[in-house]
Design a protein around this motif. Structure first.
Motif, PDB file in Angstrom:
ATOM      1  N   GLU A 190       0.748  -1.225  -0.179  1.00 29.91           N
ATOM      2  CA  GLU A 190      -0.147   0.128  -0.095  1.00 29.91           C
ATOM      3  C   GLU A 190       0.799   1.171   0.050  1.00 29.91           C
ATOM      4  O   GLU A 190       1.779   1.362   0.768  1.00 29.91           O
ATOM      5  CB  GLU A 190      -0.807   0.014   1.203  1.00 29.91           C
ATOM      6  N   VAL A 191       0.520   2.222  -0.883  1.00 31.97           N
ATOM      7  CA  VAL A 191       1.265   3.310  -0.796  1.00 31.97           C
ATOM      8  C   VAL A 191       0.151   4.520  -1.165  1.00 31.97           C
ATOM      9  O   VAL A 191      -0.831   4.583  -1.547  1.00 31.97           O
ATOM     10  CB  VAL A 191       2.184   3.555  -2.227  1.00 31.97           C
ATOM     11  N   THR A 192       0.493   5.726  -0.309  1.00 29.77           N
ATOM     12  CA  THR A 192      -0.370   6.722  -0.138  1.00 29.77           C
ATOM     13  C   THR A 192       0.201   7.929  -1.216  1.00 29.77           C
ATOM     14  O   THR A 192       1.554   8.147  -1.152  1.00 29.77           O
ATOM     15  CB  THR A 192      -0.206   7.381   1.165  1.00 29.77           C
ATOM     16  N   ARG A 193      -0.774   8.489  -2.134  1.00 21.64           N
ATOM     17  CA  ARG A 193      -0.298   9.438  -3.029  1.00 21.64           C
ATOM     18  C   ARG A 193      -1.548  10.341  -3.066  1.00 21.64           C
ATOM     19  O   ARG A 193      -2.870   9.971  -3.004  1.00 21.64           O
ATOM     20  CB  ARG A 193      -0.062   8.397  -4.433  1.00 21.64           C
ATOM     21  N   PRO A 194      -1.183  11.608  -3.762  1.00 22.56           N
ATOM     22  CA  PRO A 194      -2.344  12.305  -4.245  1.00 22.56           C
ATOM     23  C   PRO A 194      -3.327  11.587  -5.008  1.00 22.56           C
ATOM     24  O   PRO A 194      -2.869  10.978  -5.988  1.00 22.56           O
ATOM     25  CB  PRO A 194      -1.832  13.420  -4.862  1.00 22.56           C
ATOM     26  N   GLU A 195      -4.830  11.852  -5.004  1.00 24.06           N
ATOM     27  CA  GLU A 195      -5.967  11.191  -5.922  1.00 24.06           C
ATOM     28  C   GLU A 195      -5.584  12.076  -7.375  1.00 24.06           C
ATOM     29  O   GLU A 195      -5.821  11.156  -8.199  1.00 24.06           O
ATOM     30  CB  GLU A 195      -6.991  11.609  -5.341  1.00 24.06           C
ATOM     31  N   LYS A 196      -5.517  13.090  -7.222  1.00 23.18           N
ATOM     32  CA  LYS A 196      -5.731  14.066  -8.581  1.00 23.18           C
ATOM     33  C   LYS A 196      -4.475  14.640  -8.581  1.00 23.18           C
ATOM     34  O   LYS A 196      -3.999  15.539  -7.721  1.00 23.18           O
ATOM     35  CB  LYS A 196      -6.838  15.001  -8.533  1.00 23.18           C
TER      36      LYS A 196
END
Ligand code: CO
Length: 184
Positions: free
Chosen positions: A106-112
């Motif tokens: 799992e990696v967190t990144r901006p959605e847009k």
């Protein structure tokens, strides 16, 4: 032409890639990336993963579209890509990478994101991306700056991956001994 995919452990994956310019054969780069990606049944592949230290990557969402028709079918190359704006909302998504066989984290990144890139004719485009296309774009753009998705996972999860990562590094050493026939 399908070429070998460089595995984790190779210094090629840690390099800062150079801009593509009109002395480069973009059509050949594009063909090599897309054919290699399709053979591997992946959804994204960056040039350093085939030992080309150039700012280019390809996306092909068709393997995902086969499982889920709601996912937009898209195939294309991005030359000299950049992110020019990001949305403040972040999302978590499970990523994999062709240079890390059998690892998904799992990696967190901006959605847009708002992106700028060139096509094979060096025409500049600006586009707002979200969903899977935004996610793949961000993962692949990181590759062009020598950043890998395992750099973005939490330390505990990374520790748990140690033996898997060491196995891939070993495979990478064997791969280094093979001959690469890249012609660019
Ligand atoms: Co990757």
């Amino acid at each position: 032409m399908e070429v070998p995919i460089i595995l984790y452990g190779s210094s090629s994956l840690r390099k800062h890639c150079k801009e593509v310019n009109d002395t480069d054969d973009v059509h050949q780069i594009s063909r090599m990336l897309l054919e290699t990606l399709k053979k591997a049944k992946g959804i994204g592949l960056a040039a350093p993963q085939i030992n080309l230290i150039k700012r280019a990557f390809v996306i092909d969402t068709s393997p995902l579209n086969e499982d889920d028709l709601a996912i937009e079918k898209f195939e294309g190359i991005f030359i000299n890509p950049e992110i020019i704006d990001i949305d403040s909302k972040n999302i978590i998504f499970r990523e994999g990478c062709l240079s890390f066989p059998d690892i998904f984290e799992e990696v967190t990144r901006p959605e847009k994101i708002l992106v700028r890139f060139q096509d094979v004719l060096f025409i500049t485009h600006e586009e707002e991306l979200d969903g899977i296309k935004s996610r793949i774009f961000q993962h692949e753009l990181d590759h062009l700056n020598g950043i890998l998705f395992i750099d973005k996972i939490n330390l505990i999860n990374k520790k748990l991956l140690t033996s898997k990562l060491n196995k891939i590094k070993k495979l990478s050493k064997n791969q280094k001994n093979q001959q690469y026939a890249n012609t660019i």
